[in-house]
Write a protein that holds these residues in place. Structure first.
Motif, PDB file in Angstrom:
ATOM      1  N   PRO A  90       0.900  -1.286  -0.050  1.00  0.00           N
ATOM      2  CA  PRO A  90       0.031   0.116  -0.111  1.00  0.00           C
ATOM      3  C   PRO A  90       1.000   1.162  -0.215  1.00  0.00           C
ATOM      4  CG  PRO A  90      -0.773  -1.541   1.539  1.00  0.00           C
ATOM      5  CD  PRO A  90       0.339  -2.075   0.996  1.00  0.00           C
ATOM      6  N   GLU A  94      -2.535   6.246  -3.457  1.00  0.00           N
ATOM      7  CA  GLU A  94      -3.795   5.278  -3.690  1.00  0.00           C
ATOM      8  C   GLU A  94      -4.788   5.773  -3.130  1.00  0.00           C
ATOM      9  OE1 GLU A  94      -2.914   0.831  -3.689  1.00  0.00           O
ATOM     10  OE2 GLU A  94      -1.251   1.484  -2.895  1.00  0.00           O
ATOM     11  N   THR A  95      -4.945   6.160  -1.569  1.00  0.00           N
ATOM     12  CA  THR A  95      -5.934   6.614  -0.744  1.00  0.00           C
ATOM     13  C   THR A  95      -6.230   8.119  -1.371  1.00  0.00           C
ATOM     14  OG1 THR A  95      -5.196   5.576   0.943  1.00  0.00           O
ATOM     15  CG2 THR A  95      -6.576   7.324   1.484  1.00  0.00           C
ATOM     16  N   ALA A  98      -8.288   7.901  -4.652  1.00  0.00           N
ATOM     17  CA  ALA A  98      -9.537   7.367  -4.088  1.00  0.00           C
ATOM     18  C   ALA A  98     -10.534   8.498  -3.544  1.00  0.00           C
ATOM     19  CB  ALA A  98      -9.390   6.067  -2.895  1.00  0.00           C
ATOM     20  N   ARG A 112     -12.288   0.506  -5.782  1.00  0.00           N
ATOM     21  CA  ARG A 112     -10.987  -0.196  -5.923  1.00  0.00           C
ATOM     22  C   ARG A 112     -10.310  -0.129  -7.491  1.00  0.00           C
ATOM     23  NH1 ARG A 112      -9.937  -5.424  -4.132  1.00  0.00           N
ATOM     24  NH2 ARG A 112     -10.281  -4.691  -1.997  1.00  0.00           N
ATOM     25  N   PHE A 113      -9.005   0.199  -7.377  1.00  0.00           N
ATOM     26  CA  PHE A 113      -8.233   0.378  -8.469  1.00  0.00           C
ATOM     27  C   PHE A 113      -7.662  -1.095  -9.032  1.00  0.00           C
ATOM     28  CE2 PHE A 113      -7.613   4.374  -6.200  1.00  0.00           C
ATOM     29  CZ  PHE A 113      -8.122   5.309  -7.002  1.00  0.00           C
ATOM     30  N   SER A 301      -2.315  -3.416  -9.293  1.00  0.00           N
ATOM     31  CA  SER A 301      -3.252  -2.588  -8.914  1.00  0.00           C
ATOM     32  C   SER A 301      -2.735  -1.467  -7.949  1.00  0.00           C
ATOM     33  CB  SER A 301      -4.246  -3.454  -8.412  1.00  0.00           C
ATOM     34  OG  SER A 301      -4.848  -4.163  -9.260  1.00  0.00           O
ATOM     35  N   GLY A 302      -2.969  -0.200  -8.362  1.00  0.00           N
ATOM     36  CA  GLY A 302      -2.855   0.904  -7.543  1.00  0.00           C
ATOM     37  C   GLY A 302      -1.296   1.196  -7.680  1.00  0.00           C
ATOM     38  N   MET A 307      -1.204   5.927 -10.236  1.00  0.00           N
ATOM     39  CA  MET A 307      -1.911   6.735  -9.502  1.00  0.00           C
ATOM     40  C   MET A 307      -1.616   8.249  -9.281  1.00  0.00           C
ATOM     41  SD  MET A 307      -4.067   4.585  -7.644  1.00  0.00           S
ATOM     42  CE  MET A 307      -4.240   4.089  -9.492  1.00  0.00           C
TER      43      MET A 307
END
Length: 425
Positions: A90, A94-95, A98, A112-113, A301-302, A307
């Motif tokens: 993580p 990403e957050t 989002a 969800r990416f 992903s992400g 991002m």
């Protein structure tokens, strides 16, 4: 030879890549001839390997809404790349992306990416099935949701028959759970629902279609779908891979005033890098692993580069909401200019437009679904496409694709495009 270098590169590519391309439409099969190979791009323009400049009307099929090599996006990617390209762990960005996406788009709580629009649509359908406990879905002829098996389905012999695969490798078992309806035909959808009472998990649709040209839903049709889904306990899935963050800050949901249950994104949300996403209410998304039993995963992903590009792009659009009005006005100007020329030249045509999406169809009757789009004169389209290409205008190399304008295109570019149409005809 105008495209000598591109032709040589295409011949070389075919030795190592199936068909010489990594996505079929790029091969020019629909228009004839050989594809051009692009070396670089900037703003509204493409530059091929033979040194020719083109005004670009596909914008990498939608994501480059602000133009090629847009500086804030480039700077964000370069800065992030210096810190590492991928972790599989993580990251804060990403957050951040989002949170911004959730703030911009109505009716979603969590997102969800993933890595592509295909993956987003595939995952959304799995989530819909897991949430509802039902197996079947309804899709629409002419709507493209990626190349997942569930979506490569064509109609059977009647409106209520099971679908049959239209690509080798798609099994009959997969096909039987995908029902096919006609776009802008609410009664046909109601017939399918009645014939499969209590078995349908979701209806998936491009809320403004872009893969049979630009097709706009009628208000009774799109509102009727929403009401039908609510009444029957069916989830309404909006494939906004093309329309998300392009038609408005909140995408087609905002532009049409219709709430979807699950929304899929791609294109603009990645700022030109490979990204997809799907989003819904907290209740629906709670069924997704690791919170719930519906599994979905992806090593990249992400990805921090994707991002960072997406965050820079969405930040620009969020801070400059006038971009959508600017694009819509430019698209309307182009629409009117091309229509005036074709009318003057006596060329049968229909032009469909919504926001910054537009398509030209060489036919007499209105284009409202896949069947009417298929009635266009493909020979005229081929002449149009290659004539425009020779004059430095790059259009989608298929009569079944929408144009995607970017805001780097100037009114001088639009005037030049209209003049090119006049020369072609």
């Amino acid at each position: 030879m105008r495209y000598q270098r591109s032709s040589a590169l295409f011949a070389e590519a075919k030795k190592f890549i199936p068909g010489g391309v990594n996505s079929p439409v790029r091969a020019f099969k629909a228009v004839g001839g050989e594809p051009i190979f692009i070396k670089k791009a900037s703003g509204a323009y493409l530059y091929d390997e033979d040194g020719h400049e083109y005004i670009d009307y596909i914008s990498s099929w939608g994501p480059l809404i602000l133009g090629h090599a847009h500086e804030p996006v480039l700077n964000a990617v370069i800065a992030k790349a210096k810190e590492g390209t991928s972790f599989g762990i993580p990251t804060q960005i990403e957050t951040q992306l989002a949170q911004l996406a959730v703030e911009m788009v109505p009716h979603i709580d969590k997102i969800r990416f993933v890595n592509s629009g295909t993956e987003a649509c595939m995952s959304a359908v799995r989530l819909a099935r897991g949430y509802t406990g039902k197996d079947k879905i309804i899709k629409f002829a002419g709507c493209y949701h990626g190349h997942s098996d569930s979506f490569l389905i064509q109609a059977g012999s009647g409106a209520v028959t099971f679908g049959s695969p239209n690509s080798p490798g798609v099994t009959q078992g997969t096909a039987k759970d995908t029902l096919l309806a006609n776009y802008n035909d609410l009664e046909g959808v109601k017939t399918l629902v009645a014939a499969n009472k209590g078995q349908i998990a979701a209806i998936i649709i491009e809320p403004v279609a872009g893969n049979m040209g630009c097709i706009v839903p009628t208000e009774p049709f799109i509102k009727g779908l929403r009401n039908l889904c609510t009444e029957e306990g069916i989830l309404l899935l909006f494939d906004e891979v093309m329309t998300g963050f392009r038609l408005a800050k909140g995408g087609a949901q905002e532009a049409l005033g219709i709430a979807a249950d699950i929304v899929m994104f791609g294109k603009v949300i990645g700022g030109g890098l490979p990204v997809g996403a799907f989003a819904a209410s907290a209740e629906i998304m709670s069924h997704l692993a690791p919170e719930g039993p519906v599994y979905q995963a992806g090593t990249l992903s992400g990805n921090p580069l994707a991002m960072s590009a997406g965050l820079a792009m969405l930040t620009e659009l969020n801070n400059k909401p006038g971009t959508f009005d600017s694009l819509a006005k430019k698209t309307a100007f182009l629409h009117q200019g091309i229509a005036d020329v074709l009318t003057q030249k006596g060329v049968p045509h229909q032009i469909n437009r919504f926001g910054s999406m537009v398509s030209v169809h060489f036919c007499e009757a209105p284009v409202i679904d896949f069947a009417s789009a298929a009635k266009g004169n493909n020979d005229t389209f081929k002449t149009y496409f290659h004539g425009m290409l020779d004059q430095g205008i790059y259009l989608p190399p298929s009569a079944f694709e929408s144009y995607f304008l970017n805001d780097a295109i100037s009114y001088a570019d639009l005037e030049r495009t209209v003049q090119a149409v006049a020369k072609v005809f």
